[in-house]
Scaffold this motif. Structure first.
Motif, PDB file in Angstrom:
ATOM      1  N   HIS A 131       2.011  -7.058   2.760  1.00 39.67           N
ATOM      2  CA  HIS A 131       3.332  -6.572   3.164  1.00 39.67           C
ATOM      3  C   HIS A 131       3.405  -5.044   3.223  1.00 39.67           C
ATOM      4  CE1 HIS A 131       4.409 -10.715   2.480  1.00 39.67           C
ATOM      5  NE2 HIS A 131       4.146 -10.613   1.194  1.00 39.67           N
ATOM      6  N   ARG A 132       2.284  -4.357   3.178  1.00 41.22           N
ATOM      7  CA  ARG A 132       2.274  -2.899   3.262  1.00 41.22           C
ATOM      8  C   ARG A 132       1.154  -2.438   4.175  1.00 41.22           C
ATOM      9  NH1 ARG A 132       5.338   0.066  -0.230  1.00 41.22           N
ATOM     10  NH2 ARG A 132       6.535  -1.185  -1.696  1.00 41.22           N
ATOM     11  N   LYS A 133       1.202  -1.156   4.540  1.00 42.89           N
ATOM     12  CA  LYS A 133       0.160  -0.581   5.397  1.00 42.89           C
ATOM     13  C   LYS A 133      -0.914   0.111   4.563  1.00 42.89           C
ATOM     14  CE  LYS A 133       3.372   0.182   9.228  1.00 42.89           C
ATOM     15  NZ  LYS A 133       3.995   1.195  10.122  1.00 42.89           N
ATOM     16  N   ASN A 134      -1.132  -0.381   3.366  1.00 42.08           N
ATOM     17  CA  ASN A 134      -2.048   0.274   2.437  1.00 42.08           C
ATOM     18  C   ASN A 134      -3.381  -0.460   2.369  1.00 42.08           C
ATOM     19  OD1 ASN A 134       0.246   1.716   1.972  1.00 42.08           O
ATOM     20  ND2 ASN A 134       0.296   1.421  -0.233  1.00 42.08           N
ATOM     21  N   LEU A 135      -4.452   0.308   2.421  1.00 41.65           N
ATOM     22  CA  LEU A 135      -5.797  -0.190   2.188  1.00 41.65           C
ATOM     23  C   LEU A 135      -6.344   0.495   0.943  1.00 41.65           C
ATOM     24  CD1 LEU A 135      -8.574  -1.494   2.882  1.00 41.65           C
ATOM     25  CD2 LEU A 135      -9.018   0.517   4.312  1.00 41.65           C
ATOM     26  N   ILE A 136      -6.808  -0.303  -0.029  1.00 40.44           N
ATOM     27  CA  ILE A 136      -7.385   0.233  -1.256  1.00 40.44           C
ATOM     28  C   ILE A 136      -8.900   0.139  -1.168  1.00 40.44           C
ATOM     29  CG2 ILE A 136      -7.571  -0.064  -3.759  1.00 40.44           C
ATOM     30  CD1 ILE A 136      -4.784  -1.292  -3.705  1.00 40.44           C
TER      31      ILE A 136
END
Length: 335
Positions: A131-136
């Motif tokens: 649900h986010r545009k984050n890549l870890i």
């Protein structure tokens, strides 16, 4: 008016009692469905939705429809060696090569964006935040969080040791990282909106797995740990904690074992109900009451020969199914 109030109160009270009682009753579950994977290895999802399991055999990417058990190959691409994550809609794929480059590939773009991590160490672990545009991306003992649309850096953290696992809350607001050291292990919980660590916990046990969820503004943290004793027996323990206060709510000790056959290898907290599922190396799966630790269900995987069978355990985002990854197969329960 007084009678009406009494009736409403009694209905509300009896309803609450019924819900509470239902949750602590033993679960009567049918035997799980078995879906064979396309690889004779341990399997676990890269992306898990309510109706699909997306996983890799380290060369190809596959999607399994849970309802009809159909498996399709969705990607074969040699621009990468390690799949780091995939967006929930399947349109964005993150991967890494054998060196220290990470790649983002959009479904409608021919070329992949690439970024080099500064430590020059092999990239081996990553995850898309749901649900986010984050890549870890984990690189040695550092965490870098990117915007997967343009690879801009959102946040960076240096942890105490090499990152072992990455997990997320059901709504994607927080992420959990565990590290593995020679003598100590750490658990971190990071808030993506606040862009800071909310929790840092240290333990002298080895962390096999951890899961968390936020209920009533409390971060409930489930941790499966093990410790080798001087006589070479293994102390296996499962804890539930209030993460902010590092307060132990309850704990279950599993039998001592010289070879670790009773070791808890995986755990998952249900997204909405007060349930926690755990998998053990003695080929058993348990579902416990989240607030009391009472055992509500157990199942033995009898047809798997490998000793460390339960590799991963997960609830679907809607909480209606329990997915267990074992050697070459997925087991699926309706909860």
């Amino acid at each position: 008016m007084k009678k009406l109030f009494v009736i409403i109160f009694l209905v509300f009270f009896s309803t609450n009692c019924q819900v509470r009682k239902t949750e602590v009753n033993l679960l009567q579950l049918a035997a799980p469905a078995v879906i064979k994977a396309t690889t004779p290895h341990y399997v676990y999802p890269i992306v898990l939705t309510n109706d699909s399991i997306i996983y890799t055999n380290y060369k190809k990417l596959f999607s399994i429809k849970i309802k009809n058990k159909n498996t399709i190959q969705i990607l074969q691409d040699n621009f990468n060696k390690h799949f780091l994550g995939m967006s929930l809609d399947g349109n964005i794929l993150a991967s890494a090569n054998n060196k220290y480059y990470a790649f983002i590939k959009h479904k409608n773009q021919k070329k992949a964006l690439a970024i080099m991590e500064p430590h020059g160490d092999q990239l081996y672990l990553g995850s898309m935040v749901p649900h986010r545009k984050n890549l870890i991306i984990a690189n040695r003992n550092s965490i870098t969080i990117y915007n997967h649309n343009n690879f801009n850096v959102i946040s960076k953290m240096t942890l105490k040791d090499r990152v072992k696992k990455i997990k997320h809350s059901p709504d994607g607001r927080q992420s959990l990282f565990t590290t593995a050291g020679s003598d100590t292990s750490y658990i971190y919980i990071y808030d993506h909106k606040k862009r800071k660590k909310l929790v840092t916990l240290k333990t002298n046990y080895k962390i096999n797995d951890a899961s968390f969820n936020v209920k009533n503004n409390k971060i409930l943290l489930a941790v499966a740990v093990r410790k080798m004793r001087p006589d070479f027996s293994v102390h296996n323990r499962f804890d539930l904690r209030n993460a902010q206060k590092n307060k132990l709510l309850w704990s279950v000790d599993f039998p001592f074992s010289r070879y670790g056959f009773h070791e808890i290898t995986a755990c998952a907290i249900h997204p909405t109900r007060p349930l926690v599922a755990i998998g053990a190396a003695n080929k058993k799966i348990y579902i416990l009451n989240l607030f009391t630790g009472k055992r509500l269900y157990s199942y033995s995987v009898r047809y798997i020969k490998d000793s460390t069978t339960i590799f991963g355990i997960y609830f679907t985002p809607d909480g209606k199914k329990l997915i267990v990854g074992i050697f070459g197969s997925f087991l699926i329960w309706n909860i």
